[in-house]
Enzyme design. Structure first.
Site, PDB file in Angstrom:
ATOM      1  N   LYS A  96       4.954  -6.724   9.265  1.00 55.38           N
ATOM      2  CA  LYS A  96       4.810  -6.799   7.813  1.00 55.38           C
ATOM      3  C   LYS A  96       3.612  -7.650   7.408  1.00 55.38           C
ATOM      4  O   LYS A  96       2.954  -7.383   6.391  1.00 55.38           O
ATOM      5  CB  LYS A  96       6.091  -7.333   7.184  1.00 55.38           C
ATOM      6  CG  LYS A  96       7.269  -6.372   7.256  1.00 55.38           C
ATOM      7  CD  LYS A  96       6.962  -5.035   6.578  1.00 55.38           C
ATOM      8  CE  LYS A  96       8.191  -4.146   6.461  1.00 55.38           C
ATOM      9  NZ  LYS A  96       7.868  -2.815   5.874  1.00 55.38           N
ATOM     10  N   TYR A 101       9.316  -7.817  13.378  1.00 52.34           N
ATOM     11  CA  TYR A 101       9.336  -7.385  11.978  1.00 52.34           C
ATOM     12  C   TYR A 101       8.319  -8.159  11.144  1.00 52.34           C
ATOM     13  O   TYR A 101       7.515  -7.582  10.407  1.00 52.34           O
ATOM     14  CB  TYR A 101      10.741  -7.567  11.409  1.00 52.34           C
ATOM     15  CG  TYR A 101      10.878  -7.206   9.952  1.00 52.34           C
ATOM     16  CD1 TYR A 101      10.862  -5.874   9.552  1.00 52.34           C
ATOM     17  CD2 TYR A 101      11.042  -8.186   8.979  1.00 52.34           C
ATOM     18  CE1 TYR A 101      11.002  -5.531   8.212  1.00 52.34           C
ATOM     19  CE2 TYR A 101      11.177  -7.854   7.639  1.00 52.34           C
ATOM     20  CZ  TYR A 101      11.159  -6.525   7.267  1.00 52.34           C
ATOM     21  OH  TYR A 101      11.288  -6.192   5.928  1.00 52.34           O
ATOM     22  N   SER A 158       7.063  -7.473   3.188  1.00 51.81           N
ATOM     23  CA  SER A 158       8.231  -8.342   3.154  1.00 51.81           C
ATOM     24  C   SER A 158       7.801  -9.794   3.107  1.00 51.81           C
ATOM     25  O   SER A 158       6.727 -10.149   3.621  1.00 51.81           O
ATOM     26  CB  SER A 158       9.096  -8.113   4.397  1.00 51.81           C
ATOM     27  OG  SER A 158      10.089  -9.117   4.526  1.00 51.81           O
TER      28      SER A 158
END
Length: 262
Positions: free
Chosen positions: A163, A159, A146
């Site tokens: 990533k 998150y 991401s």
């Protein structure tokens, strides 16, 4: 013909998180390029729908409903795919994701779970797939990372950290597995999947996200799938250890969660 280098005839792929969104679009795109596909996700009915579309294209498809947060289960996809479809050439590590959270409510366990679901799953499946890939001409691994792995935004600590780790895992794994197995990743921007359904249903928020994106729109799942076909095929055969940014040009998060100062 240059278009022939994008073909995947005779290849077998496994796609995680394949029941909807980017995973489903990817499975269909790989099949359109000629590959047979093993599909895995939690929901059997979603997998069956995608598999039906693949079979309508004249390709083989098998479904493996599973909880992919279990590392032994995700690793088992490699053997199951090779047993059912005869070989294994392409891995798409699409399963992952972590809910936004404030810094003070992001526990160490929450951070560890994010790493496990986004990085350890990719490692477990890829490691199990390597012996099968080496039986043939090698293979290609594509990880779904991401843009949050290279930028900062409030609420995305777990998150974004996971990533970012997946992106660097990609570079390191590519070095370890070269020259016969290529490993790449895609840094995905805001794509209209079920994860953004709430946003898509609120025109004001959607408009703000689009305005903060240089291309002035959100992405579509098929656009990520097209990049995966490229990285999986001979067309992308001179690429390994790279993170391809498919994000509409954004350099910072285009979704503000509105979290206050401490």
């Amino acid at each position: 013909m240059i278009l022939d280098t994008f073909r995947l005839d005779g290849r077998v792929a496994v796609v995680t998180g394949a029941g909807r969104g980017i995973g489903a679009a990817t499975a269909l795109a790989l099949a359109e390029a000629g590959a047979d596909v093993a599909l895995s996700a939690r929901t059997a009915t979603q997998l069956d729908e995608v598999a039906g579309k693949i079979r309508a294209l004249g390709r083989k498809a098998i479904t493996i409903p599973a909880d992919l947060s279990d590392l032994s289960t995700v690793a088992g996809l490699a053997d199951a795919t090779a047993a059912e479809l005869g070989r294994l050439d392409i891995i798409v590590n699409n399963v992952g994701g972590t809910m936004p959270n404030t810094f003070m409510t992001t526990s160490a366990d929450f951070l560890e779970d994010a790493f496990r679901f986004n990085v350890a799953t990719a490692h477990a499946l890829t490691q199990a797939a390597v012996p099968h890939m080496l039986k043939n001409d090698g293979g290609s691994v594509v990880n779904i990372s991401s843009m949050m792995g290279r930028s900062a935004g409030r609420g995305f600590l777990a998150y974004g950290t996971a990533k970012a780790a997946l992106a660097h895992w990609t570079r390191l794994a590519a070095t370890d597995l070269s020259p016969r197995i290529r490993v790449n990743a895609i840094a995905v921007g805001s794509v209209l999947t079920s994860a953004l359904e709430v946003v898509a249903q609120q025109p004001e928020i959607k408009a703000k996200m689009e305005a903060a994106t240089p291309l002035q729109r959100l992405g579509e799942p098929w656009e990520i799938a097209a990049a995966i076909v490229y990285l999986s095929s001979r067309a992308g055969g001179y690429i390994t250890g790279k993170v391809l940014e498919v994000d509409g040009g954004i350099e910072a998060p285009n979704l503000e969660l509105g979290l206050p100062d401490l």
